[in-house]
Design an enzyme around this catalytic site. Structure first.
Site, PDB file in Angstrom:
ATOM      1  N   LEU A 139       9.965  37.827  41.861  1.00  0.00           N
ATOM      2  CA  LEU A 139      10.004  39.270  42.110  1.00  0.00           C
ATOM      3  C   LEU A 139      11.323  39.739  41.526  1.00  0.00           C
ATOM      4  CD1 LEU A 139       8.749  39.674  45.803  1.00  0.00           C
ATOM      5  CD2 LEU A 139       7.536  40.264  43.708  1.00  0.00           C
ATOM      6  N   ASP A 140      11.307  40.774  40.683  1.00  0.00           N
ATOM      7  CA  ASP A 140      12.544  41.145  40.026  1.00  0.00           C
ATOM      8  C   ASP A 140      13.548  41.780  40.998  1.00  0.00           C
ATOM      9  OD1 ASP A 140      10.486  43.509  38.545  1.00  0.00           O
ATOM     10  OD2 ASP A 140      12.082  44.121  39.914  1.00  0.00           O
ATOM     11  N   TYR A 141      14.739  41.986  40.513  1.00  0.00           N
ATOM     12  CA  TYR A 141      15.896  42.412  41.313  1.00  0.00           C
ATOM     13  C   TYR A 141      15.601  43.659  42.142  1.00  0.00           C
ATOM     14  CZ  TYR A 141      20.886  43.482  42.173  1.00  0.00           C
ATOM     15  OH  TYR A 141      22.106  43.742  42.748  1.00  0.00           O
TER      16      TYR A 141
END
Length: 257
Positions: free
Chosen positions: A109-111
């Protein structure tokens, strides 16, 4: 002695469970002569090992876990889905310090994305869940500036052309259409729409790129379901829980294990 033999497992399976590689890749490592057991290189498949055996890959010891662990984390924003970060930003592993063994995130899951993230030390299950051929569905809640047009929804449902090719068809449903910010005119640009989109691929920043491609950049993104796992309303951001036996079995069945 017979009991010891019953407890021994194939070397490639042990390597996969330890998170070294998928079982198929582990077999290749063995055939390439890169795996040794108790100081002896294993040149062929079929070798079995027990808990007392010392395994190395390319001269480095393999850390084995006697027990497999599975956790569901509600990942907050501004946290990296990684074991460590060279820039010193907080990682999902920092949130799991009280877990008794080393676990690893399944997928990313990206930042700036929050939500359901599976972490485990079951390397073989993790590999299969990330592989598109098993069709594990992920559902995201997406906040955009709306209202989203019918043609954009149709494009998302049929597949969107991105720079790395067409996406598979997605399931897209409207959830909420409300006011994004206070305005005297309540123009279209002031409307907030929340949708849920379900995909089974795992391309980098895929949902964000899909919505940008149809003209609706994502304002906020949360994964609400991974396969059969849903965080529901029980996990606050940064909190985690162990999976139930039923949840583990459902994931393993989905992955063909």
């Amino acid at each position: 002695m017979a009991q010891d033999k019953e407890n021994r497992e194939r070397l490639q399976k042990v390597l996969a469970q330890a998170g070294v590689a998928s079982r198929r890749h582990a077999e290749q490592l063995i055939l390439e002569g890169r795996v040794s057991v108790n100081g002896v290189k294993i040149p062929a498949l079929g070798h079995k090992v027990g808990t007392e055996d010392y395994i190395e890959v390319d001269g480095k010891p393999v850390q084995r876990s006697e027990k497999l662990h599975y956790y569901l984390l509600n990942k907050p924003v501004s946290v990296i889905t990684s074991v460590n970060d060279p820039q010193g930003r907080p990682t999902v592993i920092d949130l799991m310090k009280e877990v008794p063994v080393r676990v690893y995130p399944v997928g990313r899951l990206d930042y700036d994305t929050s939500g359901a993230l599976l972490l485990t030390n079951d390397g073989e299950l993790a590999h299969r869940l990330m592989h598109p051929s098993y069709g594990v569905e992920k559902t995201y809640r997406v906040w955009v500036q709306g209202p989203v047009g019918i043609s954009a929804l149709d494009n998302l449902r049929q597949g969107v052309l991105l720079e790395d090719g067409n996406t598979a068809p997605a399931i897209v449903e409207r959830v909420v259409c409300g006011v994004l910010k206070k305005s005297t005119e309540k123009s279209k640009s002031d409307r907030l729409e929340i949708l849920e989109v379900t995909i089974h691929e795992g391309r980098n920043r895929q949902v964000r790129r899909m919505f940008a491609a149809v003209g609706y950049p994502v304002l906020k993104l949360e994964r609400v379901r991974f396969g059969s796992l849903s965080q529901g309303n029980t996990l606050r951001p940064g909190a985690y829980r162990a999976l139930t036996k039923e949840e583990i079995q459902e994931l393993r069945t989905k992955a063909g294990l």
